[in-house]
Write a protein that holds these residues in place. Structure first.
Motif, PDB file in Angstrom:
ATOM      1  N   LEU A 213       0.827  -1.204   0.000  1.00  9.47           N
ATOM      2  CA  LEU A 213       0.000   0.000   0.000  1.00  9.47           C
ATOM      3  C   LEU A 213       0.865   1.258   0.000  1.00  9.47           C
ATOM      4  CD1 LEU A 213      -2.776  -1.108   2.537  1.00  9.47           C
ATOM      5  CD2 LEU A 213      -3.065  -0.748   0.071  1.00  9.47           C
ATOM      6  N   ASP A 214       1.940   1.236   0.765  1.00 11.33           N
ATOM      7  CA  ASP A 214       2.875   2.370   0.755  1.00 11.33           C
ATOM      8  C   ASP A 214       3.445   2.588  -0.646  1.00 11.33           C
ATOM      9  OD1 ASP A 214       2.611   3.001   3.449  1.00 11.33           O
ATOM     10  OD2 ASP A 214       4.342   1.807   4.069  1.00 11.33           O
ATOM     11  N   THR A 215       3.766   1.483  -1.313  1.00  9.89           N
ATOM     12  CA  THR A 215       4.324   1.566  -2.660  1.00  9.89           C
ATOM     13  C   THR A 215       3.337   2.201  -3.627  1.00  9.89           C
ATOM     14  OG1 THR A 215       5.709  -0.386  -2.269  1.00  9.89           O
ATOM     15  CG2 THR A 215       5.270   0.207  -4.570  1.00  9.89           C
ATOM     16  N   CYS A 216       2.073   1.799  -3.518  1.00  5.93           N
ATOM     17  CA  CYS A 216       1.042   2.372  -4.392  1.00  5.93           C
ATOM     18  C   CYS A 216       0.894   3.873  -4.153  1.00  5.93           C
ATOM     19  CB  CYS A 216      -0.296   1.678  -4.148  1.00  5.93           C
ATOM     20  SG  CYS A 216      -0.355  -0.036  -4.700  1.00  5.93           S
ATOM     21  N   ARG A 217       0.876   4.256  -2.898  1.00  2.57           N
ATOM     22  CA  ARG A 217       0.712   5.665  -2.572  1.00  2.57           C
ATOM     23  C   ARG A 217       1.923   6.469  -3.033  1.00  2.57           C
ATOM     24  NH1 ARG A 217      -1.208   6.791   3.414  1.00  2.57           N
ATOM     25  NH2 ARG A 217       0.742   5.703   3.848  1.00  2.57           N
ATOM     26  N   ALA A 218       3.119   5.919  -2.841  1.00  2.00           N
ATOM     27  CA  ALA A 218       4.334   6.626  -3.251  1.00  2.00           C
ATOM     28  C   ALA A 218       4.403   6.797  -4.760  1.00  2.00           C
ATOM     29  CB  ALA A 218       5.566   5.870  -2.749  1.00  2.00           C
ATOM     30  N   ALA A 219       3.823   5.841  -5.495  1.00  2.00           N
ATOM     31  CA  ALA A 219       3.861   5.904  -6.956  1.00  2.00           C
ATOM     32  C   ALA A 219       2.818   6.863  -7.522  1.00  2.00           C
ATOM     33  CB  ALA A 219       3.660   4.505  -7.536  1.00  2.00           C
ATOM     34  N   GLY A 220       1.998   7.446  -6.658  1.00  2.00           N
ATOM     35  CA  GLY A 220       1.008   8.413  -7.115  1.00  2.00           C
ATOM     36  C   GLY A 220      -0.294   7.819  -7.572  1.00  2.00           C
ATOM     37  N   LEU A 221      -0.550   6.550  -7.237  1.00  2.00           N
ATOM     38  CA  LEU A 221      -1.828   5.947  -7.582  1.00  2.00           C
ATOM     39  C   LEU A 221      -2.948   6.626  -6.807  1.00  2.00           C
ATOM     40  CD1 LEU A 221       0.139   3.812  -8.727  1.00  2.00           C
ATOM     41  CD2 LEU A 221      -1.486   2.057  -7.977  1.00  2.00           C
ATOM     42  N   CYS A 222      -4.158   6.575  -7.359  1.00  3.14           N
ATOM     43  CA  CYS A 222      -5.276   7.222  -6.674  1.00  3.14           C
ATOM     44  C   CYS A 222      -5.910   6.310  -5.634  1.00  3.14           C
ATOM     45  CB  CYS A 222      -6.327   7.698  -7.674  1.00  3.14           C
ATOM     46  SG  CYS A 222      -7.099   6.393  -8.654  1.00  3.14           S
ATOM     47  N   GLY A 223      -5.431   5.063  -5.539  1.00  3.74           N
ATOM     48  CA  GLY A 223      -5.938   4.170  -4.504  1.00  3.74           C
ATOM     49  C   GLY A 223      -5.601   2.730  -4.793  1.00  3.74           C
ATOM     50  N   ALA A 224      -5.977   1.856  -3.864  1.00  2.00           N
ATOM     51  CA  ALA A 224      -5.785   0.416  -4.022  1.00  2.00           C
ATOM     52  C   ALA A 224      -6.829  -0.296  -3.184  1.00  2.00           C
ATOM     53  CB  ALA A 224      -4.378  -0.002  -3.600  1.00  2.00           C
ATOM     54  N   ALA A 225      -7.285  -1.456  -3.680  1.00  2.00           N
ATOM     55  CA  ALA A 225      -8.318  -2.224  -2.985  1.00  2.00           C
ATOM     56  C   ALA A 225      -7.797  -3.626  -2.680  1.00  2.00           C
ATOM     57  CB  ALA A 225      -9.585  -2.321  -3.832  1.00  2.00           C
ATOM     58  N   VAL A 226      -7.877  -4.022  -1.428  1.00  2.00           N
ATOM     59  CA  VAL A 226      -7.337  -5.304  -0.981  1.00  2.00           C
ATOM     60  C   VAL A 226      -8.329  -6.421  -1.292  1.00  2.00           C
ATOM     61  CG1 VAL A 226      -6.352  -6.546   0.976  1.00  2.00           C
ATOM     62  CG2 VAL A 226      -6.203  -4.046   0.893  1.00  2.00           C
ATOM     63  N   TRP A 227      -7.808  -7.555  -1.742  1.00  2.00           N
ATOM     64  CA  TRP A 227      -8.617  -8.759  -1.971  1.00  2.00           C
ATOM     65  C   TRP A 227      -8.454  -9.667  -0.758  1.00  2.00           C
ATOM     66  CZ3 TRP A 227     -11.778  -9.992  -6.067  1.00  2.00           C
ATOM     67  CH2 TRP A 227     -12.288 -11.296  -6.093  1.00  2.00           C
ATOM     68  N   ARG A 228      -9.489 -10.036  -0.003  1.00  2.41           N
ATOM     69  CA  ARG A 228     -10.851  -9.683  -0.115  1.00  2.41           C
ATOM     70  C   ARG A 228     -11.413  -9.543   1.290  1.00  2.41           C
ATOM     71  NH1 ARG A 228     -13.762 -15.048  -2.536  1.00  2.41           N
ATOM     72  NH2 ARG A 228     -15.564 -14.243  -1.407  1.00  2.41           N
ATOM     73  N   TRP A 229     -12.608  -8.939   1.430  1.00  6.86           N
ATOM     74  CA  TRP A 229     -13.217  -8.769   2.745  1.00  6.86           C
ATOM     75  C   TRP A 229     -14.048  -9.987   3.123  1.00  6.86           C
ATOM     76  CZ3 TRP A 229     -12.701  -5.021   6.467  1.00  6.86           C
ATOM     77  CH2 TRP A 229     -13.570  -5.109   7.553  1.00  6.86           C
ATOM     78  N   THR A 230     -14.868 -10.456   2.208  1.00  6.81           N
ATOM     79  CA  THR A 230     -15.714 -11.612   2.498  1.00  6.81           C
ATOM     80  C   THR A 230     -14.865 -12.886   2.537  1.00  6.81           C
ATOM     81  OG1 THR A 230     -16.211 -11.731   0.129  1.00  6.81           O
ATOM     82  CG2 THR A 230     -17.837 -10.642   1.542  1.00  6.81           C
ATOM     83  N   GLU A 231     -15.375 -13.891   3.231  1.00  5.23           N
ATOM     84  CA  GLU A 231     -14.649 -15.162   3.382  1.00  5.23           C
ATOM     85  C   GLU A 231     -14.494 -15.846   2.029  1.00  5.23           C
ATOM     86  OE1 GLU A 231     -12.489 -17.684   5.619  1.00  5.23           O
ATOM     87  OE2 GLU A 231     -13.704 -16.110   6.565  1.00  5.23           O
TER      88      GLU A 231
END
Length: 324
Positions: free
Chosen positions: A274-292
């Motif tokens: 997530l730090d890498t995504c933010r440092a690269a200037g991405l507008c966001g990232a979504a983690v896989w996954r919340w549901t089981e």
């Protein structure tokens, strides 16, 4: 249409489905979608926990493999079914109550693939396997859906398709991948224009790999999207290297899928990714996954989101070398 907001990093999670292909509309004899009271209550509790974890965007599949959500005759989509709009409205209402935004992924690659069985897996399996069927689905189902929720403030984006490359022969030369790139690209462009004309919200497309995201330029997308799984990347380079090697894009980039963990790569760290995504200037990232994960699903080894890990990451803020 309001411009896509890329002014801050949007932390997201994938809530891909409660029941695959059945969360929106009716599939089969029983309706188990989000507007059912007992289901709505379960999602409400999940969304409250998601917001408490510091998340702002939830990515959710709508039609999946096409088993429900609309009515068809002789392989041609005719109209949304009697539950589709109510289920989508219920999901948007729950998201709005919890100050979340939804990225609705419309078509899964499993629906675009042709599996060749003598008996179709479900009645709508072949709806997108020919040009007239795809056009009817756009005109008779998608456009009414976009119009119904036109300009809805809780929509992060309509996502045209999830990882369509796995159904396109030029990207994935297997027997199930029979779509031509030119044909699907033209169709994706039609959907993008329909979102702008009838939906007035941003539109994106979930590319399976960072190396393929450039294939979807010049479609009128408001946000590019790619997915990253370390074990599946042919280049075997790290996330930072892959992001740095991307040519300039004319729209923001969002990482729509990022694994919570990766057992094949012991050194993988979600906070670091997530730090890498933010440092690269991405507008966001979504983690896989919340549901089981499904017990027999291919993503069991990836686990699920640990809310405490997201809370700690959000609380820590950017590393010192990333602060303005």
């Amino acid at each position: 249409m309001p411009p896509f907001d890329d002014s801050a990093f949007s932390l997201g999670v994938n809530y891909p489905w409660r029941m695959y292909g059945q969360d929106f509309g009716c599939a089969g004899d029983e309706h188990v979608g989000i507007s059912v009271r007992s289901v709505r209550e379960l999602v409400a509790r999940d969304f409250e926990q998601i917001r408490q974890a510091g998340v702002s965007v939830v990515r959710w599949f709508v039609f999946g493999d096409g088993r429900g959500g609309f009515q068809a005759e002789k392989g041609i989509a005719r109209k949304p079914d009697n539950h589709l709009f109510a289920d989508v409205a219920a999901a948007l209402d729950l998201a709005e109550h919890n100050r979340l935004k939804l990225c609705f992924s419309l078509i899964d690659f499993l629906w675009l693939q042709e599996h060749g069985g003598k008996r179709p897996a479900h009645a709508h399996e072949h709806v997108l396997h020919f040009a007239a069927g795809r056009e009817a689905f756009l005109q008779n189902v998608l456009i009414p859906l976009f119009r119904e929720f036109r300009g809805h403030p809780t929509l992060f984006a309509w996502e045209i398709a999830n990882e369509p490359e796995w159904a396109i022969r030029e990207f994935h030369p297997i027997s199930q991948a029979k779509l031509r790139f030119a044909d699907f690209r033209a169709y994706a462009g039609e959907i993008a224009r329909a979102v702008h004309d009838h939906g007035e919200v941003p539109v994106t497309l979930g590319s399976a790999r960072l190396m393929w995201v450039r294939a979807w330029t010049e479609l009128g997308l408001d946000c590019y999207q790619a997915h990253y799984y370390p074990a599946g990347e042919e280049a075997r380079s790290g996330l930072a290297q892959q992001l740095a090697s991307l040519p300039p894009l004319d729209q923001p980039l969002w990482l729509g899928e990022l694994p919570a963990r990766n057992v094949s790569q012991p050194g993988y760290s979600l906070p670091h990714a997530l730090d890498t995504c933010r440092a690269a200037g991405l507008c966001g990232a979504a983690v896989w996954r919340w549901t089981e994960p499904d017990a027999q699903g291919s993503d069991v080894a990836l686990g699920r989101v640990d809310p405490a890990e997201l809370i700690a990451w959000a609380a820590a803020g950017p590393p010192a070398d990333q602060r303005a």
